[in-house]
Write an enzyme that holds these catalytic residues in place. Structure first.
Site, PDB file in Angstrom:
ATOM      1  N   GLU A  34       0.885  -1.219   0.074  1.00  0.00           N
ATOM      2  CA  GLU A  34      -0.023   0.016   0.099  1.00  0.00           C
ATOM      3  C   GLU A  34       0.755   1.164  -0.200  1.00  0.00           C
ATOM      4  N   ARG A  36      -0.303   4.518   0.039  1.00  0.00           N
ATOM      5  CA  ARG A  36      -1.089   5.828   0.583  1.00  0.00           C
ATOM      6  C   ARG A  36      -0.415   6.043   1.951  1.00  0.00           C
ATOM      7  N   GLY A  41      -7.429   1.717   2.193  1.00  0.00           N
ATOM      8  CA  GLY A  41      -8.214   2.431   0.670  1.00  0.00           C
ATOM      9  C   GLY A  41      -8.773   3.398   0.656  1.00  0.00           C
ATOM     10  N   GLY A 116       3.860  -0.196  -5.344  1.00  0.00           N
ATOM     11  CA  GLY A 116       3.861  -1.798  -6.074  1.00  0.00           C
ATOM     12  C   GLY A 116       3.926  -1.611  -7.513  1.00  0.00           C
ATOM     13  N   ALA A 187     -26.021  13.230  -9.987  1.00  0.00           N
ATOM     14  CA  ALA A 187     -26.938  13.051  -9.126  1.00  0.00           C
ATOM     15  C   ALA A 187     -26.863  11.570  -8.772  1.00  0.00           C
ATOM     16  N   VAL A 243     -23.149  19.739 -17.618  1.00  0.00           N
ATOM     17  CA  VAL A 243     -22.219  21.137 -17.219  1.00  0.00           C
ATOM     18  C   VAL A 243     -21.182  21.082 -18.138  1.00  0.00           C
ATOM     19  N   GLY A 278     -18.836   9.747 -11.554  1.00  0.00           N
ATOM     20  CA  GLY A 278     -18.323   8.410 -11.557  1.00  0.00           C
ATOM     21  C   GLY A 278     -16.715   8.466 -11.393  1.00  0.00           C
ATOM     22  N   ASP A 319     -12.648  -2.396  -7.120  1.00  0.00           N
ATOM     23  CA  ASP A 319     -12.970  -1.203  -8.405  1.00  0.00           C
ATOM     24  C   ASP A 319     -12.419  -1.315  -9.529  1.00  0.00           C
ATOM     25  N   HIS A 451     -41.741  -6.792  17.418  1.00  0.00           N
ATOM     26  CA  HIS A 451     -42.472  -5.641  17.409  1.00  0.00           C
ATOM     27  C   HIS A 451     -42.197  -4.549  18.434  1.00  0.00           C
TER      28      HIS A 451
HETATM   29  P1  FAD Z   1      -9.695   1.196  -3.027  1.00  0.00           P
HETATM   30  O1  FAD Z   1     -10.268   1.452  -1.683  1.00  0.00           O
HETATM   31  O2  FAD Z   1      -9.679   2.333  -3.995  1.00  0.00           O
HETATM   32  O3  FAD Z   1      -8.054   0.870  -2.634  1.00  0.00           O
HETATM   33  C1  FAD Z   1      -7.218   0.871  -3.639  1.00  0.00           C
HETATM   34  C2  FAD Z   1      -5.662   0.960  -2.698  1.00  0.00           C
HETATM   35  O4  FAD Z   1      -4.565   0.594  -3.502  1.00  0.00           O
HETATM   36  C3  FAD Z   1      -5.733   2.512  -2.406  1.00  0.00           C
HETATM   37  O5  FAD Z   1      -5.251   2.516  -0.956  1.00  0.00           O
HETATM   38  C4  FAD Z   1      -4.496   2.797  -3.120  1.00  0.00           C
HETATM   39  O6  FAD Z   1      -3.517   3.817  -2.384  1.00  0.00           O
HETATM   40  C5  FAD Z   1      -3.484   1.660  -3.444  1.00  0.00           C
HETATM   41  N1  FAD Z   1      -2.817   1.661  -4.544  1.00  0.00           N
HETATM   42  C6  FAD Z   1      -3.208   1.904  -5.768  1.00  0.00           C
HETATM   43  N2  FAD Z   1      -2.110   1.569  -6.590  1.00  0.00           N
HETATM   44  C7  FAD Z   1      -1.240   1.028  -5.982  1.00  0.00           C
HETATM   45  C8  FAD Z   1       0.114   0.508  -6.169  1.00  0.00           C
HETATM   46  N3  FAD Z   1       0.567   0.582  -7.438  1.00  0.00           N
HETATM   47  N4  FAD Z   1       1.045   0.241  -5.120  1.00  0.00           N
HETATM   48  C9  FAD Z   1       0.634   0.452  -3.907  1.00  0.00           C
HETATM   49  N5  FAD Z   1      -0.516   0.711  -3.543  1.00  0.00           N
HETATM   50  C10 FAD Z   1      -1.363   1.119  -4.504  1.00  0.00           C
HETATM   51  N6  FAD Z   1     -18.551   1.902  -1.046  1.00  0.00           N
HETATM   52  C11 FAD Z   1     -19.477   1.145  -0.089  1.00  0.00           C
HETATM   53  O7  FAD Z   1     -19.495  -0.066  -0.309  1.00  0.00           O
HETATM   54  N7  FAD Z   1     -20.106   1.929   0.778  1.00  0.00           N
HETATM   55  C12 FAD Z   1     -20.040   3.226   0.992  1.00  0.00           C
HETATM   56  O8  FAD Z   1     -20.628   3.879   1.906  1.00  0.00           O
HETATM   57  C13 FAD Z   1     -19.213   3.904   0.205  1.00  0.00           C
HETATM   58  N8  FAD Z   1     -18.854   5.353   0.272  1.00  0.00           N
HETATM   59  C14 FAD Z   1     -17.908   5.971  -0.483  1.00  0.00           C
HETATM   60  C15 FAD Z   1     -17.907   7.312  -0.369  1.00  0.00           C
HETATM   61  C16 FAD Z   1     -16.893   8.016  -1.202  1.00  0.00           C
HETATM   62  C17 FAD Z   1     -16.753   9.526  -1.192  1.00  0.00           C
HETATM   63  C18 FAD Z   1     -16.279   7.085  -2.352  1.00  0.00           C
HETATM   64  C19 FAD Z   1     -15.152   8.193  -3.286  1.00  0.00           C
HETATM   65  C20 FAD Z   1     -16.372   5.957  -2.408  1.00  0.00           C
HETATM   66  C21 FAD Z   1     -17.365   5.394  -1.554  1.00  0.00           C
HETATM   67  N9  FAD Z   1     -17.614   3.861  -1.840  1.00  0.00           N
HETATM   68  C22 FAD Z   1     -18.523   3.285  -0.813  1.00  0.00           C
HETATM   69  C23 FAD Z   1     -16.935   3.106  -2.792  1.00  0.00           C
HETATM   70  C24 FAD Z   1     -15.729   2.411  -2.224  1.00  0.00           C
HETATM   71  O9  FAD Z   1     -14.914   3.148  -1.579  1.00  0.00           O
HETATM   72  C25 FAD Z   1     -14.897   1.496  -2.980  1.00  0.00           C
HETATM   73  O10 FAD Z   1     -15.736   0.739  -3.980  1.00  0.00           O
HETATM   74  C26 FAD Z   1     -13.735   0.627  -2.460  1.00  0.00           C
HETATM   75  O11 FAD Z   1     -12.906   1.286  -1.642  1.00  0.00           O
HETATM   76  C27 FAD Z   1     -13.059  -0.116  -3.621  1.00  0.00           C
HETATM   77  O12 FAD Z   1     -12.165  -0.878  -2.613  1.00  0.00           O
HETATM   78  P2  FAD Z   1     -10.840  -1.591  -3.526  1.00  0.00           P
HETATM   79  O13 FAD Z   1     -10.134  -2.326  -2.541  1.00  0.00           O
HETATM   80  O14 FAD Z   1     -11.254  -2.132  -4.764  1.00  0.00           O
HETATM   81  O15 FAD Z   1      -9.973  -0.194  -3.965  1.00  0.00           O
HETATM   82  P1  NAI Z   2     -22.082   7.826  -9.923  1.00  0.00           P
HETATM   83  O1  NAI Z   2     -21.745   6.554 -10.852  1.00  0.00           O
HETATM   84  O2  NAI Z   2     -23.116   7.076  -8.673  1.00  0.00           O
HETATM   85  O3  NAI Z   2     -23.015   8.795 -10.430  1.00  0.00           O
HETATM   86  C1  NAI Z   2     -22.649   9.546 -11.345  1.00  0.00           C
HETATM   87  C2  NAI Z   2     -23.690  10.434 -11.850  1.00  0.00           C
HETATM   88  O4  NAI Z   2     -23.295  11.500 -12.611  1.00  0.00           O
HETATM   89  C3  NAI Z   2     -24.922   9.699 -12.698  1.00  0.00           C
HETATM   90  O5  NAI Z   2     -25.968   9.973 -12.277  1.00  0.00           O
HETATM   91  C4  NAI Z   2     -24.412  10.194 -14.235  1.00  0.00           C
HETATM   92  O6  NAI Z   2     -25.619  10.205 -14.979  1.00  0.00           O
HETATM   93  C5  NAI Z   2     -23.966  11.532 -13.787  1.00  0.00           C
HETATM   94  N1  NAI Z   2     -23.244  12.325 -14.881  1.00  0.00           N
HETATM   95  C6  NAI Z   2     -22.372  11.702 -15.429  1.00  0.00           C
HETATM   96  N2  NAI Z   2     -22.017  12.667 -16.454  1.00  0.00           N
HETATM   97  C7  NAI Z   2     -22.532  13.562 -15.978  1.00  0.00           C
HETATM   98  C8  NAI Z   2     -22.317  14.973 -16.922  1.00  0.00           C
HETATM   99  N3  NAI Z   2     -21.559  15.310 -17.640  1.00  0.00           N
HETATM  100  N4  NAI Z   2     -23.302  15.972 -16.114  1.00  0.00           N
HETATM  101  C9  NAI Z   2     -24.185  15.661 -15.332  1.00  0.00           C
HETATM  102  N5  NAI Z   2     -24.196  14.289 -14.581  1.00  0.00           N
HETATM  103  C10 NAI Z   2     -23.413  13.392 -15.116  1.00  0.00           C
HETATM  104  O7  NAI Z   2     -20.909   7.975  -9.334  1.00  0.00           O
HETATM  105  P2  NAI Z   2     -20.192   8.700  -8.091  1.00  0.00           P
HETATM  106  O8  NAI Z   2     -21.654   9.325  -7.316  1.00  0.00           O
HETATM  107  O9  NAI Z   2     -19.212   9.696  -8.633  1.00  0.00           O
HETATM  108  O10 NAI Z   2     -19.950   7.642  -7.294  1.00  0.00           O
HETATM  109  C11 NAI Z   2     -18.545   6.813  -7.839  1.00  0.00           C
HETATM  110  C12 NAI Z   2     -18.699   5.404  -7.139  1.00  0.00           C
HETATM  111  O11 NAI Z   2     -18.643   5.546  -5.674  1.00  0.00           O
HETATM  112  C13 NAI Z   2     -20.274   4.700  -7.506  1.00  0.00           C
HETATM  113  O12 NAI Z   2     -19.741   3.737  -8.289  1.00  0.00           O
HETATM  114  C14 NAI Z   2     -20.395   4.444  -6.024  1.00  0.00           C
HETATM  115  O13 NAI Z   2     -20.939   3.047  -6.222  1.00  0.00           O
HETATM  116  C15 NAI Z   2     -19.431   4.392  -5.231  1.00  0.00           C
HETATM  117  N6  NAI Z   2     -20.018   5.262  -3.958  1.00  0.00           N
HETATM  118  C16 NAI Z   2     -20.926   4.434  -3.182  1.00  0.00           C
HETATM  119  C17 NAI Z   2     -21.408   4.796  -1.772  1.00  0.00           C
HETATM  120  C18 NAI Z   2     -22.199   4.115  -1.270  1.00  0.00           C
HETATM  121  O14 NAI Z   2     -22.193   2.732  -1.389  1.00  0.00           O
HETATM  122  N7  NAI Z   2     -22.906   4.680  -0.376  1.00  0.00           N
HETATM  123  C19 NAI Z   2     -21.055   6.318  -1.730  1.00  0.00           C
HETATM  124  C20 NAI Z   2     -20.238   6.913  -2.486  1.00  0.00           C
HETATM  125  C21 NAI Z   2     -19.642   6.212  -3.653  1.00  0.00           C
END
Ligand code: FAD
Ligand code: NAI
Length: 472
Positions: A34, A36, A41, A116, A187, A243, A278, A319, A451
């Site tokens: 890792e 960071r 992550g 890595g 949204a 936008v 996204g 991801d 309940h």
């Molecule tokens: P990541 O969590 O992205 O981890 C990858 C790690 O690899 C990172 O720490 C990075 O630094 C490291 N890395 C990358 N390349 C290298 C390299 N070459 N060498 C060493 N280290 C490296 N998902 C949910 O299920 N529930 C939620 O509530 C939710 N909320 C979210 C809110 C936000 C604002 C965001 C952005 C995402 C959210 N997600 C949520 C999505 C969730 O964070 C991701 O789906 C999840 O973290 C993916 O896990 P991962 O292990 O695939 O990758």
């Molecule tokens: P998202 O894919 O959920 O939403 C992106 C939105 O942007 C879509 O509605 C899309 O139609 C819109 N969009 C795309 N291009 C656009 C444009 N040019 N103008 C206006 N709208 C546009 O992606 P988001 O919200 O960025 O989240 C990324 C990932 O993180 C998601 O895949 C989600 O699964 C994960 N995540 C999960 C959470 C949770 O599980 N609670 C919380 C936050 C993120």
């Protein structure tokens, strides 16, 4: 050449660290790389955990401002201490990242701090080079490599994220003061969760969405209801708009929007613009070319049904392979790969992965939506029950929303469940278990639910699927 491993996982997010833990549990010599400086992550550091900390704090703030009075609690002056709120969030993150480090130690997983890359792909003896912060590179030999490098923010053409006035979710998690206005682009989940945080804290939030509806992957009825609820809370929507420009200036960010189907442009101004359109795969500097690992047109690492890439012994999860970008999906894939490497039949059931949006009320969905069932030509029964008819929801003062169960018309097997409502994310998990066991809606309906609980809404929806709801 340094130590040898059975498996080196590149990336310490929920996919990567869980994969390494499970591999170690199964007797494999495992390492997790890792870069960071902290494990967990995106999810733990700048995603799931900090966003939920702020959602919780801002929910309390909103309740103190607007919710307590109905319960007969008078609060004379509610004040926001944003610095303390942010410090608490940072502390929650720290507790989680250090907890994960402890888990790796406890399970004897080597934590390799640094960046890595796959230096050489060679069946049974792949090489991974790890560069530490000082620039020192160490190479390790490993039977298997698991790519778990996650995802990164994406932007739009012509819009530069500076993490000050034009922010991604990462910037939106640490704004130094409450902006007067915010334009959220997208949204989706991030837009609505982070938009809710700042709206509750006093920001005037306008969400611009390209499509004609919010939360694209969710069930249509759920999307409509949630939009109405968010509008009632004060969030504004510009649907069917894109936008085209966001330029920071001295009077804020000048945003240009256009109808998605063409038409006259409009201008908006906001203190802060949140870009939430996204996320994309992150594979920078990973050596995929050297290794010969195939990626899709959009850059996602391609895998087969065993999560193996085209190169034998190199797997990928989370991801970086696309699909639902969710922490729990990444974790399940991590477990499945570890089990496959240990000679077990690792497997992920992609039909039973819940998606939850942690707004208030929450939105949760699992399995098929009505739209998907219609498109597939599958005949189904619908059972629906509103929170207004649930005693506990009334006692709590949280009656917005409903639960809907979709069951196969011929077999009554549960095909999907969609909930808008308080604690929807927790409530849907009983349906996840039911679906995993291939249960029918009658199985849920005949299970005694305590309940008074919000979960009775799920039971009543299951009863309603058989036209025998009791409390409506
Ligand atoms: P990541 O969590 O992205 O981890 C990858 C790690 O690899 C990172 O720490 C990075 O630094 C490291 N890395 C990358 N390349 C290298 C390299 N070459 N060498 C060493 N280290 C490296 N998902 C949910 O299920 N529930 C939620 O509530 C939710 N909320 C979210 C809110 C936000 C604002 C965001 C952005 C995402 C959210 N997600 C949520 C999505 C969730 O964070 C991701 O789906 C999840 O973290 C993916 O896990 P991962 O292990 O695939 O990758
Ligand atoms: P998202 O894919 O959920 O939403 C992106 C939105 O942007 C879509 O509605 C899309 O139609 C819109 N969009 C795309 N291009 C656009 C444009 N040019 N103008 C206006 N709208 C546009 O992606 P988001 O919200 O960025 O989240 C990324 C990932 O993180 C998601 O895949 C989600 O699964 C994960 N995540 C999960 C959470 C949770 O599980 N609670 C919380 C936050 C993120």
């Amino acid at each position: 050449m340094a130590e040898n491993f059975d498996v080196i996982v590149i990336g310490g997010g929920p996919g990567g660290y869980v994969c390494a833990l499970r591999a170690a549990q199964l007797g494999l010599k495992a390492a997790c790389v890792e870069s960071r400086g902290a494990l967990g992550g995106t999810c733990t550091n700048v995603g799931c955990i900090p966003s939920k900390a702020l959602l919780q704090s801002s929910h309390f703030f909103e309740e103190a401002n607007h919710g307590f009075a109905a319960h007969g609690i008078k609060v004379s002056k509610v004040e926001l201490d944003l610095a303390t709120m942010m410090a608490r969030k940072d502390d929650v993150v720290k507790q989680n990242t250090s907890g994960i480090e402890f888990l790796l130690k406890k399970n004897k997983v080597a934590y390799l701090k640094g960046y890595g890359r796959i230096a050489k792909a060679s069946r049974g003896a792949h090489e991974v080079a790890v560069k530490d912060d000082a620039g020192q590179e160490t190479t390790y030999v490993t039977k298997y490599v698991v790519i778990a490098t996650g995802s990164d923010v994406t932007s739009l053409p012509g819009i530069t994220i500076d993490e000050k006035s034009v922010v991604s979710s990462t910037g939106a998690l640490k704004l130094p003061k409450v902006p007067k206005s915010m334009v959220v682009i997208g949204a989706g989940v991030i837009g609505l969760e982070m938009g809710s945080v700042w709206r509750r804290l006093g920001t005037d939030v306008t969400v611009v969405e390209f499509l004609d509806f919010i939360l694209p992957p969710m069930d249509g009825e759920v999307r409509k209801q949630m939009q109405r609820i968010l509008e009632k809370q004060g969030m504004k929507f510009k649907l069917g708009h894109k936008v085209t420009e966001a330029k920071p200036g001295k009077d804020g960010v000048a945003v240009k929007i256009e109808p998605a189907k063409g038409g006259a442009a409009e201008s908006l101004t906001a203190d802060v613009v949140l870009v939430a359109v996204g996320r994309g795969p992150f594979t920078k500097g990973l050596g995929l070319d050297t290794a010969g690992v195939t990626v899709s047109k959009r850059g996602f690492v391609e895998v087969d049904s065993h999560l193996q890439t085209n190169v034998e012994g190199i797997f990928a999860i989370g991801d970086v392979i696309g699909g639902q970008m969710l922490a729990h999906k990444a974790e399940e894939e991590g477990v499945a790969v570890a089990e496959i490497l240990a000679g077990q039949p690792g497997h992920v059931n992609y039909d039973v992965i819940a998606g939850v949006v942690y707004t208030w009320p929450e939105v949760a969905g699992i399995g098929k939506t009505e739209e998907q069932l219609k498109e597939a030509g599958i005949a189904y029964n619908v059972g629906k029950f509103p929170f207004t008819a649930n005693g506990r929801a009334r006692a709590n003062g949280d009656t917005d929303g409903f639960a809907k169960i979709l069951a196969d018309q011929a077999t009554d097997r549960v095909l999907g469940c969609h909930i808008v409502g308080p604690e929807a994310g927790d409530l849907i998990m009983e349906v996840a278990v039911a679906m995993e066991f291939g249960a029918s809606s009658e199985d849920i309906a005949r299970t005694c639910h305590a309940h008074p609980q919000l979960g009775e809404v799920v039971k009543e929806a299951a009863l309603a699927a058989n036209k025998r709801a009791l409390h409506i």
